[in-house]
Design a protein around this motif. Structure first.
Motif, mmCIF file in Angstrom:
data_model
loop_
_atom_site.group_PDB
_atom_site.id
_atom_site.type_symbol
_atom_site.label_atom_id
_atom_site.label_comp_id
_atom_site.label_asym_id
_atom_site.label_seq_id
_atom_site.Cartn_x
_atom_site.Cartn_y
_atom_site.Cartn_z
ATOM 1 N N GLY A 224 0.808 -1.214 0.000
ATOM 2 C CA GLY A 224 0.000 0.000 0.000
ATOM 3 C C GLY A 224 0.840 1.262 0.000
ATOM 4 O O GLY A 224 0.291 2.365 0.038
ATOM 5 N N THR A 225 2.163 1.129 -0.061
ATOM 6 C CA THR A 225 3.072 2.269 -0.010
ATOM 7 C C THR A 225 4.191 2.071 -1.021
ATOM 8 O O THR A 225 4.688 0.960 -1.202
ATOM 9 C CB THR A 225 3.679 2.433 1.395
ATOM 10 O OG1 THR A 225 2.632 2.609 2.341
ATOM 11 C CG2 THR A 225 4.620 3.625 1.462
ATOM 12 N N THR A 226 4.597 3.169 -1.659
ATOM 13 C CA THR A 226 5.754 3.149 -2.549
ATOM 14 C C THR A 226 7.008 3.501 -1.758
ATOM 15 O O THR A 226 6.999 4.443 -0.958
ATOM 16 C CB THR A 226 5.565 4.148 -3.706
ATOM 17 O OG1 THR A 226 4.479 3.719 -4.524
ATOM 18 C CG2 THR A 226 6.821 4.242 -4.553
ATOM 19 N N PHE A 227 8.065 2.734 -1.976
ATOM 20 C CA PHE A 227 9.343 3.021 -1.325
ATOM 21 C C PHE A 227 10.276 3.642 -2.355
ATOM 22 O O PHE A 227 10.652 2.999 -3.336
ATOM 23 C CB PHE A 227 9.934 1.735 -0.740
ATOM 24 C CG PHE A 227 9.058 1.119 0.322
ATOM 25 C CD1 PHE A 227 9.131 1.558 1.635
ATOM 26 C CD2 PHE A 227 8.146 0.132 0.011
ATOM 27 C CE1 PHE A 227 8.313 1.012 2.617
ATOM 28 C CE2 PHE A 227 7.322 -0.426 0.981
ATOM 29 C CZ PHE A 227 7.407 0.025 2.283
ATOM 30 N N HIS A 228 10.638 4.909 -2.107
ATOM 31 C CA HIS A 228 11.348 5.700 -3.112
ATOM 32 C C HIS A 228 12.855 5.579 -2.944
ATOM 33 O O HIS A 228 13.379 5.703 -1.827
ATOM 34 C CB HIS A 228 10.932 7.166 -3.009
ATOM 35 C CG HIS A 228 9.471 7.393 -3.244
ATOM 36 N ND1 HIS A 228 8.944 7.619 -4.487
ATOM 37 C CD2 HIS A 228 8.406 7.401 -2.386
ATOM 38 C CE1 HIS A 228 7.630 7.771 -4.396
ATOM 39 N NE2 HIS A 228 7.284 7.634 -3.137
ATOM 40 N N ALA A 229 13.548 5.387 -4.082
ATOM 41 C CA ALA A 229 15.010 5.354 -4.112
ATOM 42 C C ALA A 229 15.568 4.529 -2.960
ATOM 43 O O ALA A 229 16.437 4.972 -2.206
ATOM 44 C CB ALA A 229 15.567 6.776 -4.085
#
Length: 492
Positions: A224-229
């Motif tokens: 449910g969440t995007t993990f950036h870089a």
């Protein structure tokens, strides 16, 4: 090499999922995350570490951490910041959706906006939300209505957003700080929803006896969440997993791979930081080897000393090695191996797939791709007769010898029935070239009283694999048949 890369590109294009528009918008608009590190295991758990720079005032204060996993396990949370102690933590996982808005509005008043399809005129009415179980029930004045879900132009206008609904998963912590000012604060937690598997694409060259293989890591994110870089580390192993039989492995290897290890696990770090978007599948290469020796193996089993009702197809498998010398030269994480082979026009075609477990370097693998189309075998009891104990003892081929002296011989102390059984194995081959079929005769050691069996004669020399199983490697001519006979003496 170009062919296997084309095969791989086609697979990736077919398996990749489109990132939803909402997730794309979230990536474009930025995130509250800081320096993110993600360690992904293969048991459905992942470790997320997020370091953010926060301005923390002196004394007791509440700070929010949006953009954490919507499936966070709050009991695993660890917080650390200089001169700061955590007093309380809360995780708000109720996300802002139309259904949640309506659910939170029960007992409150909202505005219904109805639009006349013919004239476009809008009519506004105040309504009290009574229930959302199975549909929305409202009270308008002195009447009760159910809002229909039939596409009619009706909108619901809310006066405000409930305070406990979040647009993004949010972790809030109450802190007690002995100083004020900006500093780094880190949170660490476990979460399900992130996973990875290994996928292998293998181009088998039967003529030259080689296989070209590429390995891909397939990442999935349903948190449910995007993990950036994110600095991403993959752990190959089975934490808290149980060991089972390995039908794909002929013999485990004893070589240590040139990879970092953590306890009983191998680590596969991604070379560059990557964004792992929610509801997305991402694939990254980790293995690319050409010209590994490989061969096709035909095998079939016969249980006990019994008749087959009819001919049975042999199993077709492809065997190769993962050793440093003459093999893939790496430890292989568990995954799926998909085999391709060129047709007469040189185009690679799919010929089968099979799964492998975690495989140490130096192992010999034999992966079944299906039943052979042209190779069959039928086992038959050609003759079975009862023999005397004296005849049985006469075929004995061993004595117990110590220091050059016979110290013990087997003696018959009671009347026992013995049997001499001749098995006939008929192999057929409709291929234009000869094949070797590995026949395993199982069931020779039937319980403790049947362990003393003898092989009196055999057309093909066998190899005793264990107390219960004997292996025969039978060469079958092209477009022909072959009969093999073996005579056993047993107590059953």
């Amino acid at each position: 090499m170009n062919s296997i890369r084309q095969i791989t590109a086609a697979i990736l294009a077919a398996s990749a999922l489109t990132l939803p528009a909402a997730a794309q918008q979230q990536v474009q608009e930025g995130t509250a995350q800081g320096d993110v590190s993600v360690t992904i295991y293969q048991n459905g758990q992942s470790l997320v570490q997020d370091i953010r720079r926060l301005d923390i005032p002196r004394g007791t204060t509440r700070i929010e951490f949006p953009d954490v996993s919507a499936q966070i396990r709050p009991a695993t949370l660890s917080f650390n910041a200089e001169n700061t102690a955590i007093v309380e933590q809360n995780f708000d996982f109720d996300l802002l959706t139309p259904a949640k808005l309506m659910e939170k509005a029960i007992g409150q008043t909202v505005t219904l906006v109805r639009t006349n399809p013919a004239t476009g005129a809008e009519v506004r009415e105040r309504a009290e939300v009574l229930s959302t179980a199975g549909g929305v029930v409202v009270r308008i004045g002195d009447r009760i209505e159910v809002l229909r879900d039939d596409g009619l132009p009706v909108r619901v206008v809310f006066d405000e957003v409930p305070p406990n609904l979040r647009a993004r998963p949010t972790l809030s912590v109450t802190l007690n700080s002995t100083s004020s000012g900006p500093r780094e604060a880190s949170i660490r937690y476990l979460t399900p929803g992130l996973g990875w598997t290994a996928d292998y694409v293998a181009l088998f060259d039967e003529t030259n006896g080689t296989v070209d293989m590429q390995g891909w890591v397939t990442l999935t994110n349903t948190t449910g969440t995007t993990f950036h870089a994110a600095d991403t580390l993959l752990v190959a192993g089975s934490p808290n997993g149980g060991g089972g039989p390995r039908r794909d492995m002929v013999r485990p290897g004893t070589q240590t791979a040139d990879r970092e290890r953590l306890g009983d696990f191998y680590l596969y770090p991604l070379e560059e930081r990557t964004t792992i978007a929610n509801a997305q599948t991402k694939q990254v290469g980790f293995l690319d080897v050409q010209g590994v020796p490989a061969n096709r193996v035909y095998s079939i089993g016969a249980y006990w000393l019994a008749n087959d009702e009819d001919f049975r197809p042999a199993s077709s498998a492809i065997s190769f090695n993962s050793s440093r010398e003459g093999g893939l030269g790496d430890a292989l994480p568990a995954g799926t191996v998909r085999f391709y082979q060129r047709d007469a026009e040189g185009n690679p075609q799919f010929i089968g797939e099979n799964g492998i477990g975690h495989t140490p370097m130096g192992s010999t693998l034999s992966l079944r791709t299906g039943d052979a189309f042209d190779v069959y075998m039928q086992a038959e009891v050609e003759d079975r007769e009862r023999i005397t104990a004296a005849e049985y003892e006469a075929s004995r081929r061993y004595r117990v010898i110590e220091d050059g002296q016979v110290v013990r011989e087997v003696e018959v102390e009671r009347a026992v029935d013995y049997y001499r059984t001749t098995m006939k194995y008929t192999f057929t081959n409709a291929k234009p070239e000869p094949v070797v079929v590995q026949l395993t005769q199982n069931g020779l050691g039937q319980y403790w009283w049947g362990w003393d069996f003898r092989v009196v004669s055999e057309d093909v020399e066998g190899e005793q694999i264990n107390r219960d199983t004997r292996l025969y490697r039978v060469s079958v001519p092209a477009n022909g048949e072959r009969e093999v006979r073996v005579t056993y003496e047993t107590r059953f």
